[in-house]
Write an enzyme that holds these catalytic residues in place. Structure first.
Site, PDB file in Angstrom:
ATOM      1  N   HIS A  29      -3.267   3.268  -4.583  1.00 49.77           N
ATOM      2  CA  HIS A  29      -2.505   3.070  -3.343  1.00 49.77           C
ATOM      3  C   HIS A  29      -1.089   2.609  -3.658  1.00 49.77           C
ATOM      4  O   HIS A  29      -0.588   1.645  -3.069  1.00 49.77           O
ATOM      5  CB  HIS A  29      -3.218   2.059  -2.444  1.00 49.77           C
ATOM      6  CG  HIS A  29      -4.427   2.615  -1.751  1.00 49.77           C
ATOM      7  ND1 HIS A  29      -4.348   3.586  -0.779  1.00 49.77           N
ATOM      8  CD2 HIS A  29      -5.753   2.332  -1.895  1.00 49.77           C
ATOM      9  CE1 HIS A  29      -5.563   3.885  -0.350  1.00 49.77           C
ATOM     10  NE2 HIS A  29      -6.441   3.143  -1.016  1.00 49.77           N
ATOM     11  N   ASP A  45       0.862  -1.186   0.000  1.00 46.85           N
ATOM     12  CA  ASP A  45       0.000   0.000   0.000  1.00 46.85           C
ATOM     13  C   ASP A  45       0.894   1.230   0.000  1.00 46.85           C
ATOM     14  O   ASP A  45       2.124   1.114  -0.019  1.00 46.85           O
ATOM     15  CB  ASP A  45      -0.937  -0.008   1.217  1.00 46.85           C
ATOM     16  CG  ASP A  45      -2.261   0.687   0.947  1.00 46.85           C
ATOM     17  OD1 ASP A  45      -2.243   1.867   0.565  1.00 46.85           O
ATOM     18  OD2 ASP A  45      -3.320   0.046   1.110  1.00 46.85           O
ATOM     19  N   GLU A  56     -10.228   2.633  -4.205  1.00 51.03           N
ATOM     20  CA  GLU A  56      -9.882   4.035  -3.979  1.00 51.03           C
ATOM     21  C   GLU A  56      -8.779   4.530  -4.921  1.00 51.03           C
ATOM     22  O   GLU A  56      -7.873   5.254  -4.511  1.00 51.03           O
ATOM     23  CB  GLU A  56      -9.445   4.245  -2.524  1.00 51.03           C
ATOM     24  CG  GLU A  56     -10.547   3.966  -1.520  1.00 51.03           C
ATOM     25  CD  GLU A  56     -10.107   4.191  -0.091  1.00 51.03           C
ATOM     26  OE1 GLU A  56     -10.933   4.619   0.729  1.00 51.03           O
ATOM     27  OE2 GLU A  56      -8.923   3.929   0.224  1.00 51.03           O
TER      28      GLU A  56
END
Length: 746
Positions: free
Chosen positions: A265, A188, A333
């Site tokens: 990410h 991440d 996201e």
């Protein structure tokens, strides 16, 4: 005799968590002693060795493994003729001859062993020999099997890295609770945590970020390389270490599902290999980076063939380490604004006839799906992979509520449920209590019976932006993990919160012996605000942990192990700040409950609807003082929130006016925010939810006469999911956001 019958009767379910499917208590019990043997042959022997390893530290017994069945033994028996056990079920029986655990798989035998451990005295979980213990097992006939095949727990080691010994303990705790999936979030923005031989910069650069002044600051991620000379934070697991962990988990019948986050990410990845990022104009890229505060964008390029080749090479090495059927690719996201201005991304869209950037992400995920299928694996991703069209063979992990899971199951796709409402263990206990987790039902009512079979199960997630140490992980994990374990193992008709709470009291003693720093609720007060001189006194409920003590102060200082012990309600005759905490045996301390004893009267002057709202800009790390808003322009609003600053970062807001208590009575307010917030009533600080954190709620329970009371709320936003909410609950008022009818100003 090695087992001696005792004239005891077990009238109710022993403190087994998760609760078994069928349990029939009989009169008496059997006793184990130093001559006890384990009987196991063939494929049962690995489970026998695990049983011996788990019982030997506390008992000190040899527990030899024999091949021949006989009396006075713990017998592990394969029965491949009985399909009712399924792949993880078992039967456990205690008789005068000993304990029999029967199953048709090693996993079933292993779960029977975990139940046996919980049927013994709690000292069975100690790591040193326990003397003067009667090792009795109740006489029972039990049949048990899990409801769902996916009973998982997720851990993010990117934002905050956890060492190997902790990962092993984490796996041990899952095994005790019959959970069988460890979702290991290895990659991440916070750092790349897995060695990839083909791409050494991922760990030379991407595993080490400049140490931040706070636990986590998404807008301050810099990866200059481990040997940059700056103070660095990070770490990674070598491939040999990962092989060791995979074997450790397999020995406990736990599957590790690795997550390699893509295409978003990815700040640490683009810092390691900048050529994998997008290639818009230098001006566009510079403007984007300046807006994030980081050195690199947080997404890779979805248009460059080299990016897809990179991930396929990475996944090839990952699959060589992890034998799991599922490989998690994230997919959540992902900001797509640079894609819209990147010539490579736009060329890919044109070549494939794609209309939107969502479809471009779907095209990317489909490419990874096809690759994994060609290797005999399956792709699973967060529910954003539904956007733009779901890949043919993919499974969905539904986290943004349950709608994504419903849509996928209705389309005939497999689903793992993990909604923020119940399964995000980085959320505070005030917002996601153990009881709330226990209440979770993974199969939505919107699904038919056939569609419901696509729900593989559920898992909880521990994201570590604000959880920096193993002890903090433990506290956020337990006892909620025990509650989720029962929610996914036990049939709904067998679930009962009151009974679970009873069993949890004993289970806490096991957690103590396992060395788990579990969460203990702060003392539960009758009210968090009391009026000086009223009939109401400061009173607390008994602590939930056996042997624990409530200790308190009345001068606003933090309680310690030497503070006054609470024994009866405390009268208050003058304004004071009472702080109390529960101290567990051994000294570990709960969170602190603060009770304000105040002298206030309702304001009777005329009011008008609405409250005053002010905002100031700044990079705050805690709530600014109210005086900081003195020159900010005020506007009247009819609700409490971030208003027109939704979607922005680096600001603080102050809302003030009057809270109208409609009737005499008891009301509970919940202040929720991301990041910190505070609330005052008539100048008294009554809720302190300050500091950088994800969304968290803190409560204020009070009994007041009807009337208007001056209040103030201050909240600041660092970066991320800005949020400010004030909820109210009371007589004939279910918990809901404070309505305009309760908000007034002069």
């Amino acid at each position: 005799m090695i087992f001696a019958a005792l004239c005891l009767f077990a009238p109710s379910l022993p403190t087994i968590i998760p609760a078994p499917l069928s349990y029939n208590a009989e009169e008496g019990s059997v006793r184990l002693d130093a001559k006890t043997i384990i009987v196991a042959v063939g494929d049962a022997k690995p489970v026998a060795e695990r049983l011996r390893e788990e019982l030997r530290p506390a008992t000190g017994w040899a527990l030899p493994i024999h091949a021949k069945t006989g009396k006075h033994a713990i017998s592990l028996i394969f029965d491949t003729t009985n399909a009712s056990y399924g792949p993880e079920g078992y039967r456990l029986e205690t008789t005068d001859d000993g304990v029999n655990i029967i199953a048709n798989t090693q996993a079933g035998l292993f779960y029977g062993v975990q139940t046996l451990r919980q049927m013994l005295p709690v000292q069975a979980f100690d790591h040193t020999v326990q003397h003067d213990v009667e090792w009795n097992v109740p006489r029972v006939k039990m049949f048990d099997k899990p409801r769902f095949p996916w009973r998982g727990m997720h851990l993010d080691v990117s934002r905050h890295f956890e060492p190997m010994p902790f990962i092993e303990r984490f796996i041990d705790w899952l095994a005790v609770h019959k959970m069988n999936v460890f979702h290991w979030h290895l990659v991440d923005d916070g750092g790349w945590r897995i060695e990839i031989k083909k791409y050494p910069k991922l760990t030379d650069v991407g595993a080490w970020r400049v140490e931040q002044p706070v636990k986590w600051d998404y807008s301050n991620l810099h990866f200059p390389g481990k040997n940059s000379g700056k103070k660095m934070y990070g770490g990674f697991y070598t491939q040999d270490e990962i092989r060791k962990i995979v074997k450790y988990a397999q020995d406990r019948y736990i599957t590790i599902v690795p997550e390699i986050e893509m295409p978003g990410h990815s700040t640490e990845l683009v810092a390691s290999y900048p050529e994998l990022g997008c290639s818009p104009s230098a001006e566009v890229k510079a403007k984007y980076i300046a807006g994030t505060g980081n050195d690199q964008p947080s997404m890779v390029c979805a248009g460059k063939p080299a990016v897809r080749e990179f991930y396929k090479n990475v996944l090839t090495e990952v699959m060589g380490l992890f034998p799991s059927k599922f490989i998690h690719i994230g997919g959540d996201e992902c900001p797509k604004d640079l894609w819209a201005q990147c010539p490579d991304c736009q060329a890919r869209k044109a070549a494939k006839g794609l209309k939107t950037e969502d479809e471009l992400q779907s095209d990317f995920i489909r490419d990874m799906d096809s690759f994994l299928v060609s290797k005999g694996r399956r792709l699973i991703g967060w529910d954003e992979i539904l956007e733009g069209g779901l890949a043919d063979n993919a499974a969905v992990m539904s986290w943004r509520g349950i709608s994504g899971g419903i849509a996928a199951a209705q389309a005939g796709k497999d689903v793992v449920m993990s909604p923020t409402s119940h399964c995000y263990f980085d959320f505070s206990y005030a917002s996601t209590s153990t009881e709330h987790v226990y209440s979770y039902e993974p199969i939505p009512t919107e699904l038919s019976e056939a569609q419901g079979r696509h729900v593989l199960g559920a898992q909880a997630n521990i994201w570590t932006e604000w959880i920096a140490t193993p002890q903090e992980v433990e506290r956020m994990m337990f006892p909620r993990a025990a509650a989720l374990a029962e929610a996914v193992w036990t049939e709904p008709t067998k679930k009962d919160w009151s009974d679970f709470s009873r069993r949890l009291v004993t289970h806490y003693q096991r957690l103590d012996r396992l060395g788990i720093n579990y969460y203990v609720e702060a003392p539960v007060a009758k009210s968090d605000l009391v009026l000086v001189g009223s009939h109401e006194q400061v009173a607390f409920e008994n602590p939930p942990v056996s042997g624990a003590t409530i200790r308190y102060t009345m001068d606003g200082s933090a309680p310690t192990a030497s503070s006054s012990a609470y024994t009866s309600p405390i009268p208050v005759t003058k304004p004071a700040v009472i702080k109390a905490a529960i101290f567990r045996p051994g000294g570990a301390m709960s969170e602190v409950t603060t009770i304000s004893a105040v002298s206030i009267q309702p304001d009777t002057t005329p009011k008008k609807p609405g409250v005053s709202w002010r905002v100031i800009e700044g990079n705050f790390k805690k709530c600014p003082e109210p005086s900081a808003f003195a020159t900010a322009a005020a506007k009247i609003v009819d609700g409490i929130g971030v208003s027109d600053h939704a979607g922005k970062d680096h600001f603080a807001v102050m809302v003030e006016g009057f809270i109208r208590i409609p009737t005499d009575g008891e009301f509970t307010f919940y202040l929720g925010s991301d990041d910190g917030s505070k609330m005052w009533i008539d100048g008294n600080l009554v809720i302190d939810n300050d500091g950088p954190h994800g969304y968290a709620e803190k409560r204020l329970k009070m009994r007041l006469p009807a009337g208007d009371y001056p209040f103030r709320v201050v909240m600041y936003e660092g970066d991320g999911a800005e949020s400010l909410k004030l909820w109210v609950e009371g007589a004939a008022m279910p918990k809901s956001q404070v309505p305009p009818s309760m908000l007034w100003s002069k």
